[in-house]
Motif scaffolding. Structure first.
Motif, PDB file in Angstrom:
ATOM      1  N   THR A   2       0.850  -1.184   0.000  1.00 57.98           N
ATOM      2  CA  THR A   2       0.000   0.000   0.000  1.00 57.98           C
ATOM      3  C   THR A   2       0.890   1.240   0.000  1.00 57.98           C
ATOM      4  OG1 THR A   2      -1.738  -1.153   1.230  1.00 57.98           O
ATOM      5  CG2 THR A   2      -1.813   1.253   1.219  1.00 57.98           C
ATOM      6  N   ILE A   3       0.683   2.132  -0.951  1.00 57.47           N
ATOM      7  CA  ILE A   3       1.523   3.321  -1.042  1.00 57.47           C
ATOM      8  C   ILE A   3       1.265   4.250   0.146  1.00 57.47           C
ATOM      9  CG2 ILE A   3       1.818   3.215  -3.536  1.00 57.47           C
ATOM     10  CD1 ILE A   3      -0.456   5.179  -3.859  1.00 57.47           C
ATOM     11  N   ASP A  60       2.367  -0.122 -11.730  1.00 58.05           N
ATOM     12  CA  ASP A  60       1.247   0.557 -12.379  1.00 58.05           C
ATOM     13  C   ASP A  60       0.707   1.584 -11.389  1.00 58.05           C
ATOM     14  OD1 ASP A  60      -1.282   1.315 -13.319  1.00 58.05           O
ATOM     15  OD2 ASP A  60      -1.739  -0.652 -14.147  1.00 58.05           O
ATOM     16  N   ASN A  61       1.052   2.851 -11.588  1.00 64.24           N
ATOM     17  CA  ASN A  61       0.634   3.890 -10.650  1.00 64.24           C
ATOM     18  C   ASN A  61      -0.883   3.965 -10.492  1.00 64.24           C
ATOM     19  OD1 ASN A  61       3.031   5.113  -9.652  1.00 64.24           O
ATOM     20  ND2 ASN A  61       3.337   6.168 -11.598  1.00 64.24           N
ATOM     21  N   ALA A  62      -1.597   3.863 -11.599  1.00 69.23           N
ATOM     22  CA  ALA A  62      -3.053   3.954 -11.532  1.00 69.23           C
ATOM     23  C   ALA A  62      -3.627   2.827 -10.685  1.00 69.23           C
ATOM     24  CB  ALA A  62      -3.651   3.937 -12.942  1.00 69.23           C
ATOM     25  N   GLN A  63      -3.108   1.617 -10.874  1.00 65.29           N
ATOM     26  CA  GLN A  63      -3.595   0.491 -10.081  1.00 65.29           C
ATOM     27  C   GLN A  63      -3.231   0.662  -8.614  1.00 65.29           C
ATOM     28  OE1 GLN A  63      -5.638  -2.001 -11.316  1.00 65.29           O
ATOM     29  NE2 GLN A  63      -5.923  -2.309  -9.109  1.00 65.29           N
ATOM     30  N   ASP A  64      -2.051   1.222  -8.331  1.00 63.33           N
ATOM     31  CA  ASP A  64      -1.669   1.487  -6.943  1.00 63.33           C
ATOM     32  C   ASP A  64      -2.699   2.383  -6.254  1.00 63.33           C
ATOM     33  OD1 ASP A  64       0.649  -0.018  -6.973  1.00 63.33           O
ATOM     34  OD2 ASP A  64       1.970   1.696  -7.373  1.00 63.33           O
ATOM     35  N   VAL A  65      -3.150   3.408  -6.959  1.00 66.46           N
ATOM     36  CA  VAL A  65      -4.128   4.335  -6.368  1.00 66.46           C
ATOM     37  C   VAL A  65      -5.470   3.635  -6.178  1.00 66.46           C
ATOM     38  CG1 VAL A  65      -5.367   6.517  -6.678  1.00 66.46           C
ATOM     39  CG2 VAL A  65      -2.941   6.360  -7.302  1.00 66.46           C
ATOM     40  N   VAL A  66      -5.892   2.857  -7.167  1.00 72.03           N
ATOM     41  CA  VAL A  66      -7.142   2.102  -7.032  1.00 72.03           C
ATOM     42  C   VAL A  66      -7.049   1.124  -5.860  1.00 72.03           C
ATOM     43  CG1 VAL A  66      -8.658   0.409  -8.147  1.00 72.03           C
ATOM     44  CG2 VAL A  66      -7.794   2.367  -9.449  1.00 72.03           C
ATOM     45  N   LEU A  68      -5.267   1.507  -3.207  1.00 72.84           N
ATOM     46  CA  LEU A  68      -5.362   2.315  -1.988  1.00 72.84           C
ATOM     47  C   LEU A  68      -6.819   2.643  -1.677  1.00 72.84           C
ATOM     48  CD1 LEU A  68      -4.175   4.024   0.311  1.00 72.84           C
ATOM     49  CD2 LEU A  68      -3.886   5.894  -1.334  1.00 72.84           C
ATOM     50  N   LEU A  69      -7.590   3.009  -2.686  1.00 70.23           N
ATOM     51  CA  LEU A  69      -9.014   3.284  -2.468  1.00 70.23           C
ATOM     52  C   LEU A  69      -9.712   2.052  -1.894  1.00 70.23           C
ATOM     53  CD1 LEU A  69     -10.025   5.291  -5.678  1.00 70.23           C
ATOM     54  CD2 LEU A  69      -9.276   6.163  -3.467  1.00 70.23           C
ATOM     55  N   ASP A  70      -9.368   0.875  -2.401  1.00 73.04           N
ATOM     56  CA  ASP A  70      -9.966  -0.358  -1.892  1.00 73.04           C
ATOM     57  C   ASP A  70      -9.607  -0.564  -0.423  1.00 73.04           C
ATOM     58  OD1 ASP A  70     -11.077  -0.844  -4.368  1.00 73.04           O
ATOM     59  OD2 ASP A  70      -9.521  -2.257  -4.997  1.00 73.04           O
ATOM     60  N   VAL A  71      -8.347  -0.345  -0.075  1.00 73.75           N
ATOM     61  CA  VAL A  71      -7.905  -0.495   1.315  1.00 73.75           C
ATOM     62  C   VAL A  71      -8.677   0.449   2.233  1.00 73.75           C
ATOM     63  CG1 VAL A  71      -5.953  -0.087   2.877  1.00 73.75           C
ATOM     64  CG2 VAL A  71      -5.609  -1.380   0.776  1.00 73.75           C
ATOM     65  N   LEU A  72      -8.943   1.658   1.755  1.00 71.85           N
ATOM     66  CA  LEU A  72      -9.632   2.664   2.559  1.00 71.85           C
ATOM     67  C   LEU A  72     -11.158   2.537   2.487  1.00 71.85           C
ATOM     68  CD1 LEU A  72      -7.419   5.781   1.681  1.00 71.85           C
ATOM     69  CD2 LEU A  72      -7.369   4.422   3.781  1.00 71.85           C
ATOM     70  N   GLY A  73     -11.642   1.574   1.708  1.00 66.75           N
ATOM     71  CA  GLY A  73     -13.080   1.383   1.596  1.00 66.75           C
ATOM     72  C   GLY A  73     -13.793   2.479   0.830  1.00 66.75           C
TER      73      GLY A  73
END
Length: 253
Positions: A2-3, A60-66, A68-73
């Motif tokens: 997780t970034i 994949d930066n875009a996937q990293d951000v997605v 992160l959104l999943d981790v944060l719900g």
């Protein structure tokens, strides 16, 4: 992995994606303002910036951000992005259009853009300084190139620290891994989009803003007469109300 990230406030989610001249600290002037306006604000460091380590495999930066959104719900979010972060935001909005409620792009980069004379000259000069071991010189080149006339010395020093840190982290990497190339169809973007450019920015970035405004349905382009490449740092007193106004027009609870 997780970034690195932090979160402030509550309400509809807003994600801040930094310029590749900076890291998530560039959003210091926006965090309190956006949280105070009623948003849950997330800012993150892309790989090799701030407190996120360099990649240890193709990434994949875009996937990293997605992820992160999943981790944060977070199921849906508005994206506010600067420069290289704008390229990431465009990929997310194209690949996951249902997850992006609105899109604000500040002096954004764009995949597939062929550098013009100004950007080529900058890249060649930066590479020459780095190859010569002059990291201080390369850092200063970035500060002078990317900040407009309204940036005060405190802002210049802040960008200087962020860029120097990025150089040090990335140049210390044992092995360099490439970002995974993906084809993002910009016509798939459905989010209302605000495209901001700076009159004092390089011609390449101003041209990208015009091209995007023609390609993205439901977008509007605003050029700031006073701005360089990093308007959210140069004049947060002008940019914060602009962003909050856009969010209020386009984001619902």
């Amino acid at each position: 992995m997780t970034i690195a990230h932090d979160v402030a406030g509550s309400g509809p989610a807003v994600v801040l994606l930094h310029s590749t001249v900076c890291d998530r600290r560039m959003w210091d002037p926006q965090m309190e303002a956006l949280a105070g306006a009623g948003y849950r604000v997330v800012r993150c460091d892309l790989r090799g910036f701030g407190r996120t380590p360099v990649p240890d495999r193709p990434y994949d930066n875009a996937q990293d951000v997605v992820d992160l959104l999943d981790v944060l719900g977070i199921e849906h979010a508005a994206l506010i992005a600067s420069s290289g972060g704008g390229r990431v935001a465009l990929e997310i909005a194209a690949r996951r259009p249902r997850r992006v409620t609105s899109l604000a792009l500040l002096c954004t980069a764009m995949a597939g853009h062929e550098p013009g004379p100004e950007l080529k000259a900058f890249g060649e000069r930066e590479n020459a300084l780095i190859e010569a071991g002059d990291i201080a010189g390369a850092t200063e080149l970035n500060v002078e190139t990317w900040l407009g006339p309204h940036a005060d010395e405190a802002t210049r020093e802040k960008v200087r620290r962020m860029q120097r840190h990025a150089f040090e982290v990335q140049l210390a990497a044992v092995e360099e891994f490439e970002q995974i190339e993906t084809d993002a169809d910009l016509s798939a973007i459905t989010a209302p989009t605000l495209i901001v450019s700076g009159a004092h920015d390089l011609a390449d970035l101003r041209q990208i803003a015009v091209r995007l405004s023609r390609r993205l349905a439901g977008s509007r382009h605003l050029e700031l007469s006073w701005a360089g490449h990093l308007p959210s740092l140069e004049r947060p007193d002008m940019v914060n109300p602009l962003l909050i106004g856009f969010l209020r027009e386009t984001v619902t609870g």
